[in-house]
Design an enzyme around this catalytic site. Structure first.
Site, short mmCIF file in Angstrom:
data_model
loop_
_atom_site.label_atom_id
_atom_site.label_comp_id
_atom_site.label_asym_id
_atom_site.label_seq_id
_atom_site.Cartn_x
_atom_site.Cartn_y
_atom_site.Cartn_z
N SER A 189 73.64 -22.41 16.76
CA SER A 189 73.32 -23.66 17.16
C SER A 189 73.32 -23.22 18.45
CB SER A 189 74.87 -24.29 16.86
OG SER A 189 75.37 -25.97 17.11
N HIS A 239 70.77 -27.24 13.28
CA HIS A 239 71.33 -28.53 12.58
C HIS A 239 70.07 -29.79 11.85
CE1 HIS A 239 74.67 -26.75 13.04
NE2 HIS A 239 74.81 -27.32 14.67
#
Length: 264
Positions: free
Chosen positions: A155, A190
């Site tokens: 991330s 994501h």
């Protein structure tokens, strides 16, 4: 040698869109397993001895040194402890705490030069970049990679290596053109896993608000880069993918742009 050639990034980076121990209830992760194997191969000098091949983690020559860098989460104690639980049986675990979190305490970022694998956690990409530059972590990361240390991150820990990225560091999703630039273009973690990620990333690249081509990485997928070029995709969940977003905002399979060997 030109200036651009002398400053070009050298080394291995693994960018996780999501997954790993961070998103595993048990702490088990096929991608993390492969990261440890990569680190073990580094300390064996690339040799695959019989004992190391059987164990998967190079036990015959000792455990690799793996450092977790939880800056983006504000050095979350829970996050650090989850890392240690996931890695302690197969690596010598270390933590670089820029907040001086006890019992790990502050250490000189030069410690990174002694690691086989550096694993950067998720959280705020903007905060990570600001603190790393203030403490000189960015330069130490570049030096470590040039020396053979594997850089990895999830991330925010994936975003940071690129020129730019899609981030929720400021609340709503927004483009951030302030990355380290070890890797060209922009990143979006994501990609199919969080609302708005897919649509906004494609739009920002098409509008020129983020540099293209961009790399869109799903949860439970990771892209391996060597000397700035994508060489393979690792996945630990059926359907997880990494895609290229061209300058027109169109999606392409990563292997349409670069040689890729999927690993599951």
């Amino acid at each position: 040698m030109s200036t651009s050639e002398s400053t070009a990034f050298r080394g291995t980076i693994v960018a996780l869109g999501g997954g790993g121990f961070s998103m595993s209830e048990t702490g088990e992760s096929a991608i993390d397993d492969e990261l440890v194997r990569m680190a073990a191969r580094r300390i064996r000098g690339g040799a695959e001895d019989e004992a190391g091949a059987q164990s998967g983690f190079g036990a015959s020559v000792g455990l690799p040194n793996v450092c977790f860098v939880p800056t983006a989460s504000g050095d979350s104690r829970d996050y650090i402890e989850r890392f240690e639980a996931a890695f302690e049986a197969r690596a010598r675990t270390h933590v670089l705490s820029l907040f001086g979190q006890s019992p790990w305490d502050y250490q000189d970022p030069a410690m990174l030069l002694d690691m086989d694998l550096i694993y950067v956690g998720g959280g705020s990409t903007a905060n990570l970049l600001s603190l790393w530059r203030r403490h000189g972590v960015d330069q130490r990361m570049r030096e470590a990679a040039a020396g053979g240390t594997i850089l990895a991150g999830i991330s925010a820990g994936a975003n940071c290596w690129f020129e730019a990225s899609s981030t929720d560091s400021f609340g709503p999703l927004a483009p951030l053109n302030d990355g380290l630039g070890f890797l060209q273009g922009s990143a979006c973690p994501h990609f199919h896993g969080e609302p708005g990620r897919k649509e906004s990333f494609r739009e920002w690249i098409a509008q020129g608000r983020l540099p293209g081509p961009g790399i869109a990485i799903d949860d439970h997928a990771a892209v391996v880069y060597v000397d700035g070029a994508a060489t393979s995709v690792m996945v630990e969940s059926t359907g997880a993918r990494a895609l290229v977003v061209d300058t027109g905002g169109r999606l392409h399979n990563l292997d349409e742009h670069r040689p890729v060997a999927p690993v599951s």
